[in-house]
Design a protein around this motif. Structure first.
Motif, PDB file in Angstrom:
ATOM      1  N   LEU A 157      36.380  28.298  33.338  1.00 18.64           N
ATOM      2  CA  LEU A 157      36.992  28.793  31.942  1.00 18.64           C
ATOM      3  C   LEU A 157      37.334  28.696  30.790  1.00 18.64           C
ATOM      4  O   LEU A 157      36.896  27.755  30.034  1.00 18.64           O
ATOM      5  CB  LEU A 157      38.932  29.005  33.501  1.00 18.64           C
ATOM      6  CG  LEU A 157      38.243  29.076  34.765  1.00 18.64           C
ATOM      7  CD1 LEU A 157      40.055  28.428  35.180  1.00 18.64           C
ATOM      8  CD2 LEU A 157      38.387  30.112  34.982  1.00 18.64           C
ATOM      9  N   GLU A 177      41.104  39.069  29.268  1.00 18.80           N
ATOM     10  CA  GLU A 177      40.094  39.975  30.363  1.00 18.80           C
ATOM     11  C   GLU A 177      39.254  40.236  28.520  1.00 18.80           C
ATOM     12  O   GLU A 177      38.031  40.144  28.718  1.00 18.80           O
ATOM     13  CB  GLU A 177      39.478  40.384  31.150  1.00 18.80           C
ATOM     14  CG  GLU A 177      39.885  41.601  31.499  1.00 18.80           C
ATOM     15  CD  GLU A 177      39.626  41.911  32.867  1.00 18.80           C
ATOM     16  OE1 GLU A 177      38.947  43.137  32.977  1.00 18.80           O
ATOM     17  OE2 GLU A 177      40.272  41.318  33.331  1.00 18.80           O
ATOM     18  N   ARG A 285      35.292  25.540  27.309  1.00 20.13           N
ATOM     19  CA  ARG A 285      35.443  25.851  27.792  1.00 20.13           C
ATOM     20  C   ARG A 285      35.124  24.750  29.266  1.00 20.13           C
ATOM     21  O   ARG A 285      34.572  23.445  28.947  1.00 20.13           O
ATOM     22  CB  ARG A 285      33.425  26.128  27.993  1.00 20.13           C
ATOM     23  CG  ARG A 285      33.522  26.916  29.377  1.00 20.13           C
ATOM     24  CD  ARG A 285      31.776  26.339  29.173  1.00 20.13           C
ATOM     25  NE  ARG A 285      31.132  26.448  30.709  1.00 20.13           N
ATOM     26  CZ  ARG A 285      30.942  26.160  32.420  1.00 20.13           C
ATOM     27  NH1 ARG A 285      32.152  24.844  32.257  1.00 20.13           N
ATOM     28  NH2 ARG A 285      31.240  26.385  33.173  1.00 20.13           N
ATOM     29  N   ARG A 306      40.148  33.712  32.023  1.00 19.66           N
ATOM     30  CA  ARG A 306      38.357  33.897  31.994  1.00 19.66           C
ATOM     31  C   ARG A 306      37.219  33.829  30.641  1.00 19.66           C
ATOM     32  O   ARG A 306      38.203  34.150  29.507  1.00 19.66           O
ATOM     33  CB  ARG A 306      37.965  35.294  32.563  1.00 19.66           C
ATOM     34  CG  ARG A 306      38.754  35.276  33.887  1.00 19.66           C
ATOM     35  CD  ARG A 306      38.825  36.998  34.857  1.00 19.66           C
ATOM     36  NE  ARG A 306      37.086  37.055  34.519  1.00 19.66           N
ATOM     37  CZ  ARG A 306      37.146  37.928  35.154  1.00 19.66           C
ATOM     38  NH1 ARG A 306      37.620  39.159  35.831  1.00 19.66           N
ATOM     39  NH2 ARG A 306      35.793  37.929  35.615  1.00 19.66           N
ATOM     40  N   ALA A 311      30.531  33.753  33.075  1.00 19.21           N
ATOM     41  CA  ALA A 311      30.813  32.506  33.748  1.00 19.21           C
ATOM     42  C   ALA A 311      30.126  31.514  35.031  1.00 19.21           C
ATOM     43  O   ALA A 311      29.542  32.781  35.912  1.00 19.21           O
ATOM     44  CB  ALA A 311      31.640  32.262  34.258  1.00 19.21           C
ATOM     45  N   ILE A 407      43.518  35.442  37.076  1.00 14.50           N
ATOM     46  CA  ILE A 407      42.230  34.663  36.153  1.00 14.50           C
ATOM     47  C   ILE A 407      41.389  33.952  37.338  1.00 14.50           C
ATOM     48  O   ILE A 407      40.306  34.541  37.364  1.00 14.50           O
ATOM     49  CB  ILE A 407      42.703  33.711  35.490  1.00 14.50           C
ATOM     50  CG1 ILE A 407      43.549  34.628  34.918  1.00 14.50           C
ATOM     51  CG2 ILE A 407      42.266  32.845  34.285  1.00 14.50           C
ATOM     52  CD1 ILE A 407      44.463  33.435  33.139  1.00 14.50           C
ATOM     53  N   LEU A 408      41.704  33.287  38.220  1.00 12.40           N
ATOM     54  CA  LEU A 408      41.011  31.417  38.812  1.00 12.40           C
ATOM     55  C   LEU A 408      39.806  33.033  39.881  1.00 12.40           C
ATOM     56  O   LEU A 408      38.768  33.580  39.856  1.00 12.40           O
ATOM     57  CB  LEU A 408      41.348  31.052  39.332  1.00 12.40           C
ATOM     58  CG  LEU A 408      40.781  30.157  40.121  1.00 12.40           C
ATOM     59  CD1 LEU A 408      39.239  29.626  39.346  1.00 12.40           C
ATOM     60  CD2 LEU A 408      41.448  28.919  40.229  1.00 12.40           C
ATOM     61  N   ALA A 411      37.560  35.948  38.020  1.00 15.13           N
ATOM     62  CA  ALA A 411      36.413  34.580  37.724  1.00 15.13           C
ATOM     63  C   ALA A 411      35.179  34.295  38.800  1.00 15.13           C
ATOM     64  O   ALA A 411      34.236  34.656  38.636  1.00 15.13           O
ATOM     65  CB  ALA A 411      36.591  33.601  36.626  1.00 15.13           C
ATOM     66  N   ALA A 415      31.109  35.619  39.115  1.00 20.92           N
ATOM     67  CA  ALA A 415      30.379  34.510  38.495  1.00 20.92           C
ATOM     68  C   ALA A 415      28.997  34.585  39.008  1.00 20.92           C
ATOM     69  O   ALA A 415      28.579  35.213  39.828  1.00 20.92           O
ATOM     70  CB  ALA A 415      31.102  33.433  39.175  1.00 20.92           C
TER      71      ALA A 415
END
Length: 469
Positions: A157, A177, A285, A306, A311, A407-408, A411, A415
C-alpha cells in the motif's frame, strides 16, 4: 535452541497426558495410538505484539476444546522471514522440533510441498472455501492439491502525509487509485519549495538485499509489462530478456535520486517505517499491518491509497506437517479451520492484518462479530461502552472511503504473485544479488553502474541457470 524446544514440548506432553488421565479414570487407547494431546504451531513473530491476535485466537480454540481436550501452543520463531524459513526447513527435515502446524509465507508453499514437509489437506481444514478471496486462496495450492489455508494476507500500500501535500500546495490530499508514479514525481519541486522540516525525499521503501528488494522488483516488473510472470503454474521460467529490461528500467526510474530517500538501499520494513514517521519522506510503500501504528501517530494527517501500478501479494498460510501423527494431523486440521474461519478473519482484520475472506470486509453489523477475540470485537461484547478495547485505526476516512473495502480488498484481489516455484529461495536470492548492480556499491569505471539492458541480461542468464523451462 532446538533441543530446548524439544524438551519444552516433551515436558508439555507429559503434563497434558497426565491431565487427560486424571479425570474419570484412564481412557483405553488402541496399541500404537498417539496419546499426546498437544498441537504445536510454529510461526513468525506476531506484528500485533505480545499476546497478539494470533495468540488470542489460539487461546479461544483451547477454551473451546475444554479442560480435557487438545491444547495448542504457539511457538514464535526469531529472525527475518528468510531466517525463519531456514529454521523451519532444518527442523522439519531433521525432526529436531515437533511442529504440527506451520505458518508459512505464501511463497514457501511450493517448496515445502515439493519436499514432502507438509501434507495435502482435506476439506475439513477449510470452512466456506467460497468465501476466501480467490487470488489469496490460490497461494494454498501446489501441483493441483491444497496444502494450506490462508491465515492472513498482504499487499503493498501507499501511505502518505496529507499535511505535507497541503504545505506543497497540492490540489487534493485524498489520493485515489488514479495516482501514478509520474504524478508523485511531479511533487518533487513543490515539496522542496515548501521547506518542510526534516523532509528529504518524496518516498521510501525496502531495498536492502533481502525479500523486500525482490518484492519491489516484481512490483516494478509487473507494472512495466502487463501480464508479466517469471514462472508459469508449473514453476518453469517464462520471462524474456526484453520484459526484464523494461522491468529494470521501471524499477530504476522509480527508485533513483532525488525521488527516493538516500539510504533506502539498506532499508527493511523497520527502517523505512521510521524514516516516514520522522517526516523524512511524504510517501511510503509498506504493508497493511502498519496502518494502525501510523494512524495512532498522525491521525487525520495520514493518508493511505493503493500502490501505483501493481502490488505484490504477500501473507501467510497454515499447513500441517508431514511428520506429525495421523491423529494429531486430523486435530491440527480442525485447529486450522478454526483459526481461518469467518470470525477469526474478522478479528485479524480488526487487529490490522489483511483478512483472507470477503465476509470480513462487510459493513459492521453484517460482518462476523469477532467473538473469538473480544478485545477486537464490535458492539456490546467488546466493552461496557460498546467499543473495542484494542486501539484500532478507523475504517472510514474523511472523504467517506472505507480503508478495508475500497482500498485493501481491491488491492488483494488484483495483487500479483511472486514466482511460484519450489526453487523460490534460489530465485529471490538471485534477484537480490543481481540487483546489487543498482543498489550495491558501484563497480563500473569511475563509479558508474551498468545500463538497464545489461542488468536484465545478467538477471535473465542467472535465472535460466536455476529454473527449468
Amino acid at each position: 535452541m532446538a533441543r530446548r524446544r524439544r524438551a519444552a514440548a516433551l515436558s508439555l506432553l507429559s503434563l497434558l497426558t497426565l491431565a487427560a488421565c486424571t479425570s474419570g479414570g484412564v481412557q483405553q487407547q488402541p496399541p500404537g495410538a498417539d496419546t499426546s494431546f498437544r498441537i504445536v504451531v510454529a510461526s513468525g513473530q506476531d506484528v500485533t505484539g505480545k499476546n497478539g491476535i494470533r495468540q488470542q485466537l489460539i487461546d479461544a480454540w483451547n477454551a473451546q476444546e475444554g479442560e480435557h481436550g487438545y491444547r495448542a501452543r504457539l511457538v514464535e520463531l526469531p529472525g527475518s522471514a528468510d531466517q525463519q524459513r531456514s529454521q523451519l526447513i532444518g527442523a522439519l527435515q531433521s525432526g529436531s522440533a515437533e511442529y504440527d502446524v506451520v505458518n508459512l509465507d505464501v511463497t514457501w508453499i511450493p517448496e515445502f510441498a515439493d519436499a514432502g514437509l507438509i501434507r495435502p489437506l482435506s476439506d475439513s481444514a477449510v470452512k466456506d472455501p467460497e468465501d476466501l478471496i480467490r487470488s489469496v486462496d490460490s497461494t494454498s495450492y501446489w501441483d493441483g492439491k491444497r496444502y494450506a489455508v490462508p491465515f492472513n494476507s498482504d499487499a503493498g500500500l501507499l501511505y502518505y502525509r496529507k499535511d505535507h501535500l497541503v504545505k506543497a500546495g497540492a490540489s487534493r490530499t485524498d489520493l485515489d487509485e488514479g495516482v501514478t508514479w509520474d504524478k508523485l514525481r511531479e511533487l518533487l519541486v513543490p515539496l522542496d519549495r515548501a521547506e518542510i522540516k526534516d523532509h528529504e525525499a518524496i518516498w521510501t521503501t525496502q531495498l536492502a538485499a533481502y525479500e523486500g528488494r525482490t518484492v519491489n522488483a516484481i512490483e516494478a516488473f509487473a507494472s512495466a509489462e502487463e501480464g508479466f510472470r517469471l514462472t508459469d503454474d508449473d514453476g518453469d521460467y517464462v520471462a524474456t530478456e526484453e520484459q526484464l529490461t523494461a522491468g529494470v528500467s521501471e524499477l530504476r526510474k522509480r527508485t533513483e535520486p532525488p525521488y527516493l530517500l538516500e539510504g533506502a538501499a539498506e532499508s527493511r520494513e523497520a527502517e523505512s517505517l521510521s524514516a516516514f514517521a520522522e517526516g523524512r519522506t511524504t510517501f511510503l510503500r509498506h504493508w497493511p499491518y502498519v496502518y494502525p501504528t501510523l494512524y495512532e501517530t498522525f491521525g487525520g494527517k495520514l493518508g493511505v491509497a493503493r500502490l501505483p501500478g501493481k502490488a505484490v501479494l504477500g501473507g501467510q498460510n497454515l499447513a500441517v506437517t508431514s511428520s506429525t501423527s495421523e491423529q494429531r494431523a486430523a486435530k491440527a486440521a480442525e485447529l486450522i479451520a478454526f483459526l481461518t474461519d469467518r470470525d477469526s478473519e474478522r478479528c485479524l482484520l480488526r487487529a490490522g492484518f489483511a483478512a483472507t475472506r470477503t465476509s470480513a470486509y462487510r459493513e459492521p453489523g453484517t460482518a462476523p462479530p469477532c467473538g473469538h477475540a473480544p478485545a477486537y470485537a464490535e458492539g456490546p461484547s467488546a466493552s461496557p461502552g460498546g467499543e473495542s478495547t484494542a486501539r484500532m485505526a478507523p475504517d472510514r476516512m474523511a472523504d467517506g472511503t472505507s480503508y478495508s473495502r475500497d482500498i485493501l480488498l481491491p488491492a488483494l484481489r488484483e495483487a500479483v504473485h511472486r514466482p511460484r516455484t519450489p526453487l523460490y529461495g534460489a530465485v529471490t536470492h538471485t534477484i537480490t544479488t543481481e540487483l546489487d548492480a543498482l543498489y550495491g556499491p558501484p563497480k563500473g569505471p569511475g563509479g558508474s553502474r551498468p545500463g538497464d539492458a545489461e542488468v536484465a541480461k545478467s538477471l535473465d542468464e542467472a535465472l535460466k541457470e536455476i529454473l527449468p523451462g
